[in-house]
Design a protein around this motif. Structure first.
Motif, mmCIF file in Angstrom:
data_model
loop_
_atom_site.group_PDB
_atom_site.id
_atom_site.type_symbol
_atom_site.label_atom_id
_atom_site.label_comp_id
_atom_site.label_asym_id
_atom_site.label_seq_id
_atom_site.Cartn_x
_atom_site.Cartn_y
_atom_site.Cartn_z
ATOM 1 N N GLU A 1 0.816 -1.219 0.000
ATOM 2 C CA GLU A 1 0.000 0.000 0.000
ATOM 3 C C GLU A 1 0.850 1.268 0.000
ATOM 4 O O GLU A 1 0.353 2.350 -0.334
ATOM 5 C CB GLU A 1 -0.932 0.019 1.223
ATOM 6 C CG GLU A 1 -1.988 -1.077 1.234
ATOM 7 C CD GLU A 1 -1.432 -2.437 1.632
ATOM 8 O OE1 GLU A 1 -0.282 -2.489 2.175
ATOM 9 O OE2 GLU A 1 -2.116 -3.445 1.399
ATOM 10 N N LEU B 1 3.956 2.773 -5.139
ATOM 11 C CA LEU B 1 3.287 3.061 -6.398
ATOM 12 C C LEU B 1 4.280 2.798 -7.522
ATOM 13 O O LEU B 1 5.493 2.899 -7.334
ATOM 14 C CB LEU B 1 2.831 4.527 -6.468
ATOM 15 C CG LEU B 1 1.885 5.021 -5.382
ATOM 16 C CD1 LEU B 1 1.678 6.534 -5.515
ATOM 17 C CD2 LEU B 1 0.552 4.295 -5.468
ATOM 18 N N THR C 1 4.742 3.374 -12.006
ATOM 19 C CA THR C 1 4.190 3.874 -13.257
ATOM 20 C C THR C 1 4.570 2.930 -14.393
ATOM 21 O O THR C 1 5.686 2.445 -14.465
ATOM 22 C CB THR C 1 4.693 5.289 -13.587
ATOM 23 O OG1 THR C 1 6.124 5.262 -13.774
ATOM 24 C CG2 THR C 1 4.355 6.257 -12.464
ATOM 25 N N GLN D 1 -1.028 -4.585 -15.590
ATOM 26 C CA GLN D 1 -1.830 -5.654 -15.006
ATOM 27 C C GLN D 1 -0.950 -6.738 -14.400
ATOM 28 O O GLN D 1 -1.228 -7.262 -13.320
ATOM 29 C CB GLN D 1 -2.737 -6.256 -16.078
ATOM 30 C CG GLN D 1 -3.726 -7.294 -15.548
ATOM 31 C CD GLN D 1 -4.661 -7.796 -16.633
ATOM 32 O OE1 GLN D 1 -4.419 -7.610 -17.819
ATOM 33 N NE2 GLN D 1 -5.742 -8.428 -16.229
ATOM 34 N N THR E 1 0.486 -5.449 -11.021
ATOM 35 C CA THR E 1 -0.546 -5.438 -9.989
ATOM 36 C C THR E 1 -0.826 -6.855 -9.498
ATOM 37 O O THR E 1 -0.952 -7.103 -8.287
ATOM 38 C CB THR E 1 -1.836 -4.803 -10.520
ATOM 39 O OG1 THR E 1 -1.572 -3.453 -10.911
ATOM 40 C CG2 THR E 1 -2.920 -4.801 -9.458
ATOM 41 N N VAL F 1 0.590 -3.995 -5.996
ATOM 42 C CA VAL F 1 0.812 -2.549 -5.895
ATOM 43 C C VAL F 1 -0.092 -1.813 -6.883
ATOM 44 O O VAL F 1 -0.564 -2.394 -7.865
ATOM 45 C CB VAL F 1 2.284 -2.185 -6.182
ATOM 46 C CG1 VAL F 1 3.188 -2.805 -5.136
ATOM 47 C CG2 VAL F 1 2.700 -2.644 -7.574
ATOM 48 N N ARG F 2 -0.298 -0.548 -6.623
ATOM 49 C CA ARG F 2 -1.065 0.286 -7.545
ATOM 50 C C ARG F 2 -0.173 0.773 -8.681
ATOM 51 O O ARG F 2 0.933 1.252 -8.438
ATOM 52 C CB ARG F 2 -1.642 1.495 -6.821
ATOM 53 C CG ARG F 2 -2.796 1.197 -5.880
ATOM 54 C CD ARG F 2 -3.185 2.455 -5.120
ATOM 55 N NE ARG F 2 -3.544 3.535 -6.039
ATOM 56 C CZ ARG F 2 -3.456 4.834 -5.734
ATOM 57 N NH1 ARG F 2 -2.986 5.219 -4.549
ATOM 58 N NH2 ARG F 2 -3.831 5.738 -6.610
ATOM 59 N N VAL F 3 -0.658 0.644 -9.893
ATOM 60 C CA VAL F 3 0.014 1.198 -11.059
ATOM 61 C C VAL F 3 -0.756 2.446 -11.469
ATOM 62 O O VAL F 3 -1.955 2.374 -11.761
ATOM 63 C CB VAL F 3 0.070 0.186 -12.216
ATOM 64 C CG1 VAL F 3 0.794 0.800 -13.409
ATOM 65 C CG2 VAL F 3 0.775 -1.092 -11.775
ATOM 66 N N VAL F 4 -0.068 3.578 -11.468
ATOM 67 C CA VAL F 4 -0.735 4.866 -11.680
ATOM 68 C C VAL F 4 0.000 5.666 -12.747
ATOM 69 O O VAL F 4 1.083 5.275 -13.202
ATOM 70 C CB VAL F 4 -0.778 5.683 -10.368
ATOM 71 C CG1 VAL F 4 -1.584 4.951 -9.298
ATOM 72 C CG2 VAL F 4 0.638 5.958 -9.855
ATOM 73 N N THR G 1 -0.244 11.268 -10.836
ATOM 74 C CA THR G 1 -0.755 10.708 -9.580
ATOM 75 C C THR G 1 0.388 10.262 -8.677
ATOM 76 O O THR G 1 0.372 10.519 -7.464
ATOM 77 C CB THR G 1 -1.677 9.513 -9.874
ATOM 78 O OG1 THR G 1 -2.769 9.952 -10.696
ATOM 79 C CG2 THR G 1 -2.226 8.917 -8.587
ATOM 80 N N GLU H 1 1.119 11.872 -4.906
ATOM 81 C CA GLU H 1 0.807 11.049 -3.736
ATOM 82 C C GLU H 1 2.040 10.558 -2.970
ATOM 83 O O GLU H 1 1.925 10.158 -1.813
ATOM 84 C CB GLU H 1 -0.034 9.838 -4.151
ATOM 85 C CG GLU H 1 -1.412 10.209 -4.671
ATOM 86 C CD GLU H 1 -2.301 8.982 -4.871
ATOM 87 O OE1 GLU H 1 -1.900 7.881 -4.421
ATOM 88 O OE2 GLU H 1 -3.381 9.142 -5.467
#
Length: 282
Positions: free
Chosen positions: A37, A40, A42, A50, A53, A58-61, A65, A69
């Motif tokens: 969490e 992040l 990119t 995909q 993730t 993890v979040r791919v942004v 963003t 963040e």
């Protein structure tokens, strides 16, 4: 990171670039106990995003963003891609954000200039030269501080890179030499390993046996250097009996000026590192 813990997102790390080294650092941080969490990444390709993730949680942004963040941005792109990435980062950059760059040859001055020229604030920047054994948590990274970086920023960068190996701090003017020694260094070792395996096959061993012999010999020799604390010359002499097989082999290496070739090769790597920095606007 000292002085930023009260800001939203101060403990969040964004890895900008999901290539081999970016993924290596990402996975290393997770193995070291960093929460998914708080990470992040990119990545522009949907299928790759995909995959990341699914594999790491993890979040791919997008870049905007990530910059908005995260309290720490890790730039993991090729040197020629740095100017465009800085232009994307700068408009969204917050004061106090730590920027850590793994781009070979690109100076902290070039990074700071690119961010400010793009409309961003003057933020602490740390330059890193890693190497590929980070893939197995045996990396060697050198870090150097920019003009706006203090000990706390080097501490933060060292904690990040320490997840995948060892870290040393050097003055920035030594970074091209670091690139030549440890950044490119694994390739020299692989080159020697390859040559030794081929020699073993030429001498009549199967490729499987030759590979096992050479790989373990290199691993063992490396551990001896690391753990005994003895100079490599001393260790080499311990293997070299007078008029023996090792002395015969070393004499041939000296006759072919192998030691001088290594020095010349590493000088070429240093010069290319400096050239890459100039091409990237350093």
């Amino acid at each position: 990171m000292s002085g930023t813990s009260d800001r939203p997102g101060a403990d969040v790390v964004a890895v900008l670039g999901a290539g081999v080294m970016g993924e290596t650092l990402l996975s290393g941080l997770l193995r070291a106990g960093r929460a998914a969490e708080a990470l992040l990444v990119t990545e522009r390709r949907p299928e790759r995003a995909q995959e990341l993730t699914h594999r790491y949680g993890v979040r791919v942004v997008d870049t905007a963003t990530a910059v908005q963040e995260a309290g720490t941005l890790v730039l993991v792109v090729k040197p020629q891609d740095v100017p465009s990435l800085l232009a994307d980062v700068a408009p969204h950059l917050r004061a106090g954000t730590l920027v850590v760059s793994l781009a070979a040859g690109v100076t902290t001055a070039a990074l700071e200039h690119g961010l400010v020229a793009g409309g961003g604030p003057h933020v602490p920047v740390v330059r890193v030269m890693p190497n590929t054994p980070a893939l197995v948590d045996e990396g060697m990274s050198a870090i150097a501080a920019g003009t706006g970086s203090g000990p706390e920023h080097l501490d933060a960068a060292e904690a990040l890179l320490g997840a995948v190996g060892k870290v040393v701090r050097v003055p920035e003017h030594h970074m091209d030499a670091v690139t030549a020694v440890s950044g490119s260094g694994p390739a020299y070792v692989f080159y020697v390993v390859e040559a030794m395996i081929e020699a073993g096959v030429l001498l009549g061993l199967s490729r499987e046996v030759a590979t096992t012999l050479v790989v373990q010999t290199v691993v063992g020799a490396g551990r001896m250097v690391a753990e005994t604390g003895q100079h490599p010359t001393v260790l080499r002499e311990q293997v070299s009996s007078p008029a023996g097989t090792t002395m015969a082999a070393v004499r041939v290496l000296d006759d072919h000026r192998v030691r001088a070739a290594f020095v010349t090769a590493m000088e070429a790597a240093r010069d290319r590192s400096a050239e890459l920095g100039r091409l990237a606007g350093s």
